[in-house]
Design a protein around this motif. Sequence first.
Motif, PDB file in Angstrom:
ATOM      1  N   LYS A 137      14.536   0.854   7.665  1.00 13.02           N
ATOM      2  CA  LYS A 137      15.095   0.596   6.331  1.00 13.02           C
ATOM      3  C   LYS A 137      14.229  -0.418   5.580  1.00 13.02           C
ATOM      4  CE  LYS A 137      19.752   2.151   6.619  1.00 13.02           C
ATOM      5  NZ  LYS A 137      19.773   3.208   5.619  1.00 13.02           N
ATOM      6  N   LEU A 138      13.754  -1.441   6.291  1.00 16.70           N
ATOM      7  CA  LEU A 138      12.894  -2.443   5.666  1.00 16.70           C
ATOM      8  C   LEU A 138      11.578  -1.817   5.204  1.00 16.70           C
ATOM      9  CD1 LEU A 138      13.489  -5.428   8.104  1.00 16.70           C
ATOM     10  CD2 LEU A 138      14.229  -5.294   5.712  1.00 16.70           C
ATOM     11  N   ILE A 139      10.981  -1.009   6.045  1.00 13.10           N
ATOM     12  CA  ILE A 139       9.703  -0.375   5.687  1.00 13.10           C
ATOM     13  C   ILE A 139       9.894   0.594   4.528  1.00 13.10           C
ATOM     14  CG2 ILE A 139       7.916   1.213   6.513  1.00 13.10           C
ATOM     15  CD1 ILE A 139       8.225  -0.256   9.274  1.00 13.10           C
ATOM     16  N   GLU A 140      10.964   1.346   4.543  1.00  8.23           N
ATOM     17  CA  GLU A 140      11.251   2.270   3.439  1.00  8.23           C
ATOM     18  C   GLU A 140      11.354   1.508   2.111  1.00  8.23           C
ATOM     19  OE1 GLU A 140      15.246   4.446   2.649  1.00  8.23           O
ATOM     20  OE2 GLU A 140      14.038   5.788   3.892  1.00  8.23           O
ATOM     21  N   LYS A 141      12.023   0.372   2.127  1.00  8.08           N
ATOM     22  CA  LYS A 141      12.168  -0.432   0.908  1.00  8.08           C
ATOM     23  C   LYS A 141      10.817  -1.008   0.478  1.00  8.08           C
ATOM     24  CE  LYS A 141      14.583  -2.788  -2.277  1.00  8.08           C
ATOM     25  NZ  LYS A 141      15.739  -3.638  -2.251  1.00  8.08           N
ATOM     26  N   LEU A 142       9.983  -1.420   1.436  1.00  8.76           N
ATOM     27  CA  LEU A 142       8.647  -1.914   1.101  1.00  8.76           C
ATOM     28  C   LEU A 142       7.828  -0.829   0.412  1.00  8.76           C
ATOM     29  CD1 LEU A 142       7.790  -3.859   4.377  1.00  8.76           C
ATOM     30  CD2 LEU A 142       8.319  -4.874   2.148  1.00  8.76           C
ATOM     31  N   ILE A 143       7.990   0.412   0.853  1.00 10.71           N
ATOM     32  CA  ILE A 143       7.282   1.539   0.244  1.00 10.71           C
ATOM     33  C   ILE A 143       7.848   1.831  -1.141  1.00 10.71           C
ATOM     34  CG2 ILE A 143       6.850   4.025   0.421  1.00 10.71           C
ATOM     35  CD1 ILE A 143       6.766   3.542   3.538  1.00 10.71           C
ATOM     36  N   ASP A 144       9.165   1.934  -1.241  1.00  9.45           N
ATOM     37  CA  ASP A 144       9.813   2.262  -2.520  1.00  9.45           C
ATOM     38  C   ASP A 144       9.478   1.258  -3.620  1.00  9.45           C
ATOM     39  OD1 ASP A 144      10.969   4.483  -1.342  1.00  9.45           O
ATOM     40  OD2 ASP A 144      12.958   3.571  -1.127  1.00  9.45           O
ATOM     41  N   THR A 145       9.382  -0.023  -3.257  1.00  2.00           N
ATOM     42  CA  THR A 145       9.118  -1.074  -4.247  1.00  2.00           C
ATOM     43  C   THR A 145       7.629  -1.382  -4.403  1.00  2.00           C
ATOM     44  OG1 THR A 145       9.326  -2.803  -2.586  1.00  2.00           O
ATOM     45  CG2 THR A 145      11.344  -2.180  -3.797  1.00  2.00           C
ATOM     46  N   LYS A 146       6.821  -0.715  -3.602  1.00  2.00           N
ATOM     47  CA  LYS A 146       5.366  -0.917  -3.593  1.00  2.00           C
ATOM     48  C   LYS A 146       4.958  -2.308  -3.090  1.00  2.00           C
ATOM     49  CE  LYS A 146       4.438   2.806  -6.702  1.00  2.00           C
ATOM     50  NZ  LYS A 146       5.302   3.680  -5.995  1.00  2.00           N
ATOM     51  N   ALA A 147       5.880  -3.019  -2.463  1.00  2.00           N
ATOM     52  CA  ALA A 147       5.559  -4.332  -1.900  1.00  2.00           C
ATOM     53  C   ALA A 147       4.513  -4.216  -0.797  1.00  2.00           C
ATOM     54  CB  ALA A 147       6.819  -5.007  -1.369  1.00  2.00           C
ATOM     55  N   TYR A 148       4.444  -3.063  -0.145  1.00  2.00           N
ATOM     56  CA  TYR A 148       3.468  -2.879   0.933  1.00  2.00           C
ATOM     57  C   TYR A 148       2.031  -3.047   0.447  1.00  2.00           C
ATOM     58  CZ  TYR A 148       2.134   1.705  -0.850  1.00  2.00           C
ATOM     59  OH  TYR A 148       1.646   2.713  -1.625  1.00  2.00           O
ATOM     60  N   LYS A 149       1.807  -2.875  -0.844  1.00  2.00           N
ATOM     61  CA  LYS A 149       0.450  -2.962  -1.390  1.00  2.00           C
ATOM     62  C   LYS A 149      -0.124  -4.381  -1.327  1.00  2.00           C
ATOM     63  CE  LYS A 149       0.572   1.042  -4.379  1.00  2.00           C
ATOM     64  NZ  LYS A 149       0.210   1.567  -5.700  1.00  2.00           N
ATOM     65  N   THR A 150       0.739  -5.377  -1.118  1.00  2.00           N
ATOM     66  CA  THR A 150       0.265  -6.763  -1.028  1.00  2.00           C
ATOM     67  C   THR A 150       0.235  -7.258   0.416  1.00  2.00           C
ATOM     68  OG1 THR A 150       2.483  -7.674  -1.350  1.00  2.00           O
ATOM     69  CG2 THR A 150       1.161  -7.290  -3.336  1.00  2.00           C
ATOM     70  N   ILE A 151       0.288  -6.314   1.363  1.00  2.03           N
ATOM     71  CA  ILE A 151       0.299  -6.656   2.790  1.00  2.03           C
ATOM     72  C   ILE A 151      -0.901  -6.005   3.467  1.00  2.03           C
ATOM     73  CG2 ILE A 151       1.623  -6.521   4.935  1.00  2.03           C
ATOM     74  CD1 ILE A 151       4.140  -6.064   3.118  1.00  2.03           C
ATOM     75  N   GLY A 152      -1.641  -6.801   4.222  1.00  4.38           N
ATOM     76  CA  GLY A 152      -2.813  -6.275   4.927  1.00  4.38           C
ATOM     77  C   GLY A 152      -2.442  -5.376   6.092  1.00  4.38           C
ATOM     78  N   GLN A 153      -1.592  -5.876   6.988  1.00 11.53           N
ATOM     79  CA  GLN A 153      -1.195  -5.129   8.179  1.00 11.53           C
ATOM     80  C   GLN A 153       0.305  -5.302   8.405  1.00 11.53           C
ATOM     81  OE1 GLN A 153      -3.304  -3.261  10.253  1.00 11.53           O
ATOM     82  NE2 GLN A 153      -4.858  -3.669   8.700  1.00 11.53           N
ATOM     83  N   ILE A 154       0.953  -4.209   8.806  1.00  8.62           N
ATOM     84  CA  ILE A 154       2.368  -4.257   9.156  1.00  8.62           C
ATOM     85  C   ILE A 154       2.498  -3.811  10.611  1.00  8.62           C
ATOM     86  CG2 ILE A 154       4.684  -3.360   8.707  1.00  8.62           C
ATOM     87  CD1 ILE A 154       3.793  -2.855   5.793  1.00  8.62           C
ATOM     88  N   TYR A 155       3.140  -4.636  11.403  1.00 12.57           N
ATOM     89  CA  TYR A 155       3.456  -4.320  12.792  1.00 12.57           C
ATOM     90  C   TYR A 155       4.969  -4.344  12.945  1.00 12.57           C
ATOM     91  CZ  TYR A 155      -1.442  -5.142  13.771  1.00 12.57           C
ATOM     92  OH  TYR A 155      -2.812  -5.070  13.771  1.00 12.57           O
ATOM     93  N   TYR A 156       5.502  -3.336  13.635  1.00 12.85           N
ATOM     94  CA  TYR A 156       6.937  -3.309  13.814  1.00 12.85           C
ATOM     95  C   TYR A 156       7.297  -2.746  15.183  1.00 12.85           C
ATOM     96  CZ  TYR A 156       6.571   1.664  12.675  1.00 12.85           C
ATOM     97  OH  TYR A 156       6.223   2.992  12.670  1.00 12.85           O
ATOM     98  N   GLU A 157       8.469  -3.156  15.653  1.00 10.88           N
ATOM     99  CA  GLU A 157       8.973  -2.660  16.915  1.00 10.88           C
ATOM    100  C   GLU A 157       9.597  -1.303  16.672  1.00 10.88           C
ATOM    101  OE1 GLU A 157      12.642  -4.264  18.767  1.00 10.88           O
ATOM    102  OE2 GLU A 157      11.278  -4.730  20.430  1.00 10.88           O
ATOM    103  N   ASP A 158       9.277  -0.358  17.527  1.00 15.31           N
ATOM    104  CA  ASP A 158       9.803   1.001  17.386  1.00 15.31           C
ATOM    105  C   ASP A 158      10.607   1.350  18.617  1.00 15.31           C
ATOM    106  OD1 ASP A 158      10.304   3.603  16.671  1.00 15.31           O
ATOM    107  OD2 ASP A 158       8.327   4.304  17.231  1.00 15.31           O
TER     108      ASP A 158
END
Length: 158
Positions: A137-158
């Motif tokens: 849900k957090l990653i989806e929101k980062l994509i929807d708001t384009k916030a991911y564009k200001t992040i170099g690398q994203i690591y998450y537990e799957d």
Amino acid sequence: MNIHDFIKTHNLSSDSIFIDVGANIGQELDLLLPLGVEVHSFEPHPVIFQQLYDNFNSYPNAILLEKAAWIETGTMQLNYKNNCTELNGGASLFKSKDNVGHVGSVEVKCVDLAEYINNLGVFVDVLKIDAEGAEYKLIEKLIDTKAYKTIGQIYYED
């Protein structure tokens, strides 16, 4: 990859920003803070946060937030894995999560992570997300708001 290799690979230094969602007791902070890395740590579990705070509040580059990173700002119930005093890291915003034992919960403050990142107004070198079921849900929101564009690398537990 261990944290030493991680720091070298990402060339983390006093010019770097690291956001730690689900900081727990701050395992990564032991190495990042002495390097001068600005670390924003989210930990909603009251007992775990207190240990995080006690260990790292003296660092001026540590931003310690007793809040859950979420898709909106407000409050939610944090459901414990075992009991509220154990440092087990197994609390979740999702009561239906398999490893949550339904032995109690506490109301916690939540912060809209995408909004938080956008409001920083700077490049975030690394975002680590270990949010006990909230990762997608957090990653989806980062994509929807384009916030991911200001992040170099994203690591998450799957």
